[in-house]
Design a protein around this motif. Structure first.
Motif, PDB file in Angstrom:
ATOM      1  N   ASP B 149      37.238  37.908  -8.319  1.00 16.83           N
ATOM      2  CA  ASP B 149      37.480  37.052  -7.169  1.00 16.83           C
ATOM      3  C   ASP B 149      37.185  35.596  -7.490  1.00 16.83           C
ATOM      4  O   ASP B 149      37.968  34.694  -7.212  1.00 16.83           O
ATOM      5  N   GLU B 150      36.021  35.371  -8.126  1.00 21.03           N
ATOM      6  CA  GLU B 150      35.618  33.998  -8.436  1.00 21.03           C
ATOM      7  C   GLU B 150      36.542  33.346  -9.448  1.00 21.03           C
ATOM      8  O   GLU B 150      36.729  32.134  -9.446  1.00 21.03           O
ATOM      9  N   SER B 151      37.094  34.154 -10.346  1.00 19.30           N
ATOM     10  CA  SER B 151      38.015  33.571 -11.329  1.00 19.30           C
ATOM     11  C   SER B 151      39.302  33.115 -10.653  1.00 19.30           C
ATOM     12  O   SER B 151      40.016  32.262 -11.164  1.00 19.30           O
ATOM     13  N   GLY B 152      39.567  33.697  -9.478  1.00 20.83           N
ATOM     14  CA  GLY B 152      40.739  33.288  -8.724  1.00 20.83           C
ATOM     15  C   GLY B 152      42.045  33.785  -9.297  1.00 20.83           C
ATOM     16  O   GLY B 152      43.117  33.318  -8.922  1.00 20.83           O
ATOM     17  N   ILE B 153      41.953  34.772 -10.208  1.00 19.10           N
ATOM     18  CA  ILE B 153      43.159  35.185 -10.922  1.00 19.10           C
ATOM     19  C   ILE B 153      44.163  35.863  -9.984  1.00 19.10           C
ATOM     20  O   ILE B 153      45.368  35.782 -10.176  1.00 19.10           O
ATOM     21  N   PRO B 157      48.824  33.572  -9.402  1.00 14.98           N
ATOM     22  CA  PRO B 157      49.662  34.439 -10.248  1.00 14.98           C
ATOM     23  C   PRO B 157      50.242  33.705 -11.443  1.00 14.98           C
ATOM     24  O   PRO B 157      50.525  34.314 -12.472  1.00 14.98           O
ATOM     25  N   LEU B 158      50.387  32.408 -11.336  1.00 16.02           N
ATOM     26  CA  LEU B 158      50.964  31.638 -12.437  1.00 16.02           C
ATOM     27  C   LEU B 158      50.080  31.755 -13.677  1.00 16.02           C
ATOM     28  O   LEU B 158      50.546  31.958 -14.803  1.00 16.02           O
ATOM     29  N   ILE B 159      48.751  31.630 -13.441  1.00 16.51           N
ATOM     30  CA  ILE B 159      47.807  31.743 -14.568  1.00 16.51           C
ATOM     31  C   ILE B 159      47.881  33.130 -15.180  1.00 16.51           C
ATOM     32  O   ILE B 159      47.982  33.297 -16.408  1.00 16.51           O
ATOM     33  N   LEU B 160      47.898  34.142 -14.318  1.00 16.65           N
ATOM     34  CA  LEU B 160      47.921  35.525 -14.796  1.00 16.65           C
ATOM     35  C   LEU B 160      49.160  35.771 -15.653  1.00 16.65           C
ATOM     36  O   LEU B 160      49.087  36.309 -16.765  1.00 16.65           O
ATOM     37  N   ALA B 161      50.327  35.315 -15.145  1.00 18.27           N
ATOM     38  CA  ALA B 161      51.581  35.572 -15.852  1.00 18.27           C
ATOM     39  C   ALA B 161      51.621  34.839 -17.184  1.00 18.27           C
ATOM     40  O   ALA B 161      51.979  35.407 -18.217  1.00 18.27           O
ATOM     41  N   SER B 162      51.209  33.567 -17.153  1.00 20.14           N
ATOM     42  CA  SER B 162      51.309  32.794 -18.398  1.00 20.14           C
ATOM     43  C   SER B 162      50.299  33.291 -19.434  1.00 20.14           C
ATOM     44  O   SER B 162      50.595  33.387 -20.622  1.00 20.14           O
ATOM     45  N   LEU B 163      49.090  33.665 -18.958  1.00 16.22           N
ATOM     46  CA  LEU B 163      48.085  34.193 -19.885  1.00 16.22           C
ATOM     47  C   LEU B 163      48.554  35.512 -20.481  1.00 16.22           C
ATOM     48  O   LEU B 163      48.435  35.748 -21.688  1.00 16.22           O
ATOM     49  N   GLY B 164      49.126  36.354 -19.607  1.00 12.24           N
ATOM     50  CA  GLY B 164      49.641  37.642 -20.077  1.00 12.24           C
ATOM     51  C   GLY B 164      50.669  37.448 -21.165  1.00 12.24           C
ATOM     52  O   GLY B 164      50.630  38.093 -22.218  1.00 12.24           O
TER      53      GLY B 164
END
Lengths: 576, 347
Positions: B149-153, B157-164
């Protein structure tokens, strides 16, 4: 020191004199919390059994491999570059050999203790793999892999696999005729991989076989990559042993909720620590008296000559045997490409499948039996007849492959046709393992029934009576409680019942498509299970024989049928 | 779930197990009788026996010290300069036996000490379930949930997708960078040094071979002329493909298809096994078979080296031969097929 501290300084309580040991202990404790570690683990209890030493042998041989290996690296030169040999071994002088071969011969002939270290290293490697596999068999047959130890079983299986690779890498490094031939075979296996095989072979060998790149690469893999991975896995393996606490064999006082044995300090420190020295000592004695891998006799690797009876180290034998067993028609063309089934199946698919099955076995059994409880008490192999049968079946399969790895030796030693041996082992491989399963399972069930008999009827005393009616009896004594406990302590299992399609309220049960398979598997495991004797059964058995109680002096009597039995018993007392 | 029967709850369906009604007051299972009574060892009750054990333990430790001395002596006694086999053996034995005493003495001494003199009262330690308490599990789940939750991931969703995406392709360099570990195979798996006009020379003497040298029942191991350690070629690599044998058959025994490449009953074949590349060097004179010692593939010389047993599929490729003006054997062309193990592109 007798002076008291000046008033200006804070008083330090000095009730007792501090020894050096105390100071060291304080030093360690205030930096790494040593006291807590000692308190938590120094008196940890380990159960005692000879079969628990198998894993120890494996661990200690690994340590011996690290130690002797370091010595060898000081002298070994990992280079396939050709040099003219000019060392102490006369017959080789002037020959063009690789530097790795020359340096290995030098270790043997010019370095004092070098031959010993090489032989220690080689013997330790053979023992390491052997101990690993026997340890694994022990864990399998006693059910030590069950929850919560499944992951440790997987780690162990990976270690066994890596041990085989590491051993192969090691004996390939001297670059002698025998090991070079082994590498030639390895390169052929890589070549057989569909689509990318020839590319992979050229990447691995840095071009055409043998090339000059492979030996140095293999060296890095042998002394750094694989040992590092294995060391990490061994650390995890041991960590989990400590976390789970060791399993124990059943017996009086031993339960699923305790560990009975001796403390680490001092008993196991001395026993296990001493055992390391014993293993090391025995391997040193073997290295001192038994020659192994005399590479100077084999000569340097050369693709043209070869020796009859070329054999890999023992642990590669089953793969070699599988390769030897394959018929050539397994190689065929598809769409203009070649698929070498006779190489792929025995060298890649078979070991892959075997490893997969091994790794998955704890879950396969869990799924089939539905038993998901924690188990810390080991099974006596007879009390898990299906598992024991499967294990012996696997071992039989393995041993047939292994024996075929020496089919040429068998042929020359026993004057047999190598073609016949190969044909027979092909047939054996299909026929014998299932047969081994059935026989083993029957033996286990028989042993279980005998256990029941012993509990229900007690010990034969050899004292025979004849009643007034003419009936002949032998007095039986009930088993001592501790002895009986071993025979009745285990759980009995019955197969899953076919559940009705609807529940009590007439609502359809949510079944899964695998229910049928599961039921069949469960029947396979427990369909003919023999259950342990219950107190009720024992009481009933006594009641049936109870009519003779008075004669039996509190023991149980058992009618025997013929007078011939009476004649056979030594102490015949007919008129009690 | 499989029913786990704690001794006889439902025995009915098992043949061989008597159906026994459970009388009231009889327990389901037998009771664990508990630890047996401790039996003292001789050394526990007899001071003399204990003293004897102490001496034995010390004796082993002294033996170890003797072994160490022996090891060092053994090291210096044999210098191994220009050693003979006997000297090497003696040195190996002395150092090894000394080391054995050093280690074995310590080991046996320690184990004997533990077995005879250290307490042998069995001790009991309780086990605790590996599984955490529900509270701990709930706490752990909450900590993870808080962290995520704190990471806000979840909210970004943009961060999650690009990191993935980044993580998914990040291992590629590890594979690509390994590409230069070797060249592409090209056609090097098919080509050898054999060509029209290349003389056959014996391995290892490098002497050219006269047709008349080869008598019925003998086998000649040959290489293409010019292939030596000092030559410009990759010595072992070319040798691993070009090694061949020459054998004399009765002219009538030479297979029809092998005749054009044969010379007066002399036939030459690659000796690199078409199974896994070992050297097919075992020659059976009586049957005219070649046998590979690695996996027993058997090739029939009378049938143009067709496979008649074992895991190889392809025949050994023939080397067409003739003689030059001086009467020496030479190749009249390249190998009739690819030598050595099969591979995907072989076709």
């Amino acid at each position: 020191m007798t002076t008291t501290a000046p008033a200006s300084r804070p008083a330090v309580p000095r009730a007792t004199k501090r020894t050096t040991v105390d100071k060291l202990a304080d030093f360690a404790d205030s930096r790494i919390g040593a006291a807590q570690i000692v308190k938590g683990s120094a008196r940890k209890i380990f159960p005692d059994h000879w079969s628990f030493m198998l894993g120890e042998v494996a661990l200690y041989s690994f340590v011996i491999l690290l130690l002797s290996g370091v010595f060898l690296t000081f002298f070994y030169i990992p280079s396939a570059g050709l040099v003219q040999y000019d060392g102490a071994y006369e017959p080789l002088r002037g020959q063009w050999v690789s530097e790795s071969y020359a340096s290995t011969v030098d270790i043997s002939w010019d370095v004092r203790g070098g031959l010993l270290m090489r032989q220690i290293h080689h013997w330790a490697a053979l023992i390491f793999v052997a101990a690993t596999i026997v340890h694994m068999a022990r864990v399998f047959f006693t059910g030590a892999f069950r929850k919560p130890r499944e992951l440790n079983w997987v780690i162990g299986a990976l270690l066994a696999l890596l041990a085989v690779f590491e051993g192969f890498a090691g004996y390939s490094l001297p670059d002698d005729l025998l090991s070079g031939t082994g590498l030639r075979i390895a390169s052929a296996i890589i070549l057989a991989i569909p689509i990318i095989g020839s590319y992979m072979s050229f990447w691995v060998f840095g071009g055409q076989f043998p090339g000059e790149s492979f030996i140095p690469r293999l060296y890095t893999i042998h002394v750094l990559l694989l040992p590092a991975i294995m060391l990490a896995l061994i650390a995890a393996h041991l960590f989990l042993v400590v976390l789970h606490k060791h399993t124990q064999y059943p017996g009086p006082g031993r339960t699923n909720k305790n560990v009975v044995g001796y403390p680490l300090l001092p008993v196991y420190a001395a026993k296990a620590g001493g055992f390391f020295f014993i293993v090391f000592g025995v391997i040193a004695l073997m290295a001192a008296t038994m020659q192994i891998n005399p590479i100077w006799l084999y000569g340097p690797y050369d693709p043209s000559p070869i020796t009859a009876g070329s054999q890999p180290d023992w642990y590669m034998g089953f793969l070699d045997g599988a390769v030897r067993m394959m018929p050539g028609w397994l190689e065929f063309q598809i769409g203009g490409y070649t698929l070498s089934g006779q190489t792929l199946i025995p060298a890649l698919i078979l070991p892959g499948l075997l490893t997969g099955l091994l790794v998955m076995y704890p879950w396969i059994e869990q799924w089939a039996t539905g038993d998901r409880r924690e188990h810390h008490l080991l099974d006596r192999p007879r009390n898990a007849p299906t598992r024991t049968g499967l294990g012996v079946m696997g071992l039989t399969f393995y041993c047939i492959l292994w024996a075929n790895g020496g089919n040429d030796i068998i042929a020359t030693e026993f004057n047999l046709s190598i073609n016949d041996i190969t044909w027979f082992t092909r047939i054996f491989l299909i026929v014998l393992p299932p047969l081994a399963f059935v026989i083993t399972k029957r033996i286990c069930l028989g042993l279980q029934r005998r256990d029941r008999e012993r509990v229900l009827h007690g010990k034969e005393t050899g004292e025979v009576f004849r009643l007034e009616s003419g009936e002949t009896l032998e007095r039986h004594e009930p088993l001592p409680e501790a002895e009986r406990w071993l025979l009745v302590q285990h759980d009995g299992y019955t197969p899953i019942e076919a559940a009705s399609a609807t529940d009590a309220n007439g609502v359809r049960r949510p079944g899964t498509p695998f229910d049928g398979v599961k039921r069949r598997l469960s029947r396979f495991y427990f369909g003919d299970a023999v259950l342990p004797v219950t107190p009720a059964e024992l009481a009933a058995a006594h009641a049936v024989q109870g009519g003779h109680e008075a004669i039996g002096n509190g023991g149980t009597d058992h009618a025997i049928s013929g007078s011939a039995d009476v004649a056979r018993t030594g102490a015949t007392r007919l008129d009690h | 779930m499989t029913q786990i029967v704690p001794g006889g709850a439902s025995h009915d369906e098992f043949p061989g197990n008597d159906v026994v009604p459970r009388p009231a007051g009889v327990p389901d299972r037998f009771e664990n009788p508990g630890l047996p009574e401790h039996r003292p060892r001789l050394a526990d009750i007899d001071r003399k026996a204990a003293r004897r054990a102490e001496l034995q333990v010390s004796l082993f430790f002294v033996l170890s010290s003797a072994g160490t001395v022996l090891t060092i002596v053994g090291y210096f006694v044999f210098k191994l300069d220009g050693a003979s086999a006997t000297e090497l053996e003696a040195s190996n034995f002395l150092i090894g036996f000394g080391l054995f005493l050093t280690l074995f003495g310590i080991g046996v001494g320690a184990v004997h000490w533990a077995k005879t003199l250290m307490p042998d009262h069995e001790m009991i330690e309780e086990r605790h379930a590996v599984e955490s308490t529900p509270q701990t599990k709930a706490d752990a789940a909450e900590i993870i949930a808080d962290g995520i939750d704190e990471s806000g991931i979840r909210r970004r969703p943009l961060i999650l997708a690009s990191l993935g995406g980044a993580l998914a392709i990040a291992p590629l360099p590890a594979i690509v960078l390994l590409k230069d570990t070797g060249p592409n195979p090209g056609d090097s798996l098919r080509t050898t040094l054999w060509a029209n006009g290349v003389r056959l020379v014996q391995d290892p003497t490098r002497n050219p071979v006269r047709a008349s040298d080869i008598v019925l029942g003998s086998i000649f191991h040959v290489l293409p002329e010019g292939l030596t350690v000092e030559s410009e070629y990759d010595y072992l690599e070319e040798k691993a493909k070009a090694a061949a044998i020459v054998i004399r058959l009765e002219v009538s025994e030479v297979a029809e298809e092998a005749r054009p490449g044969s010379y007066a009953g002399l036939v030459a074949y690659s000796k690199i096994c078409t199974h896994m590349g070992c050297s097919v060097a075992l020659y059976e004179q009586t049957t005219q078979h070649l046998l590979c010692p690695c996996h027993q593939s058997t090739f029939d010389l009378r049938q143009n080296c067709k496979v008649i047993f074992g895991p190889a599929k392809r025949a050994l490729p023939q080397l067409p031969i003739g003689v030059d003006d001086e009467g020496y054997l030479l190749a009249t062309g390249g190998l009739a097929g690819t030598p050595g193990p099969s591979f995907w592109e072989l076709g």
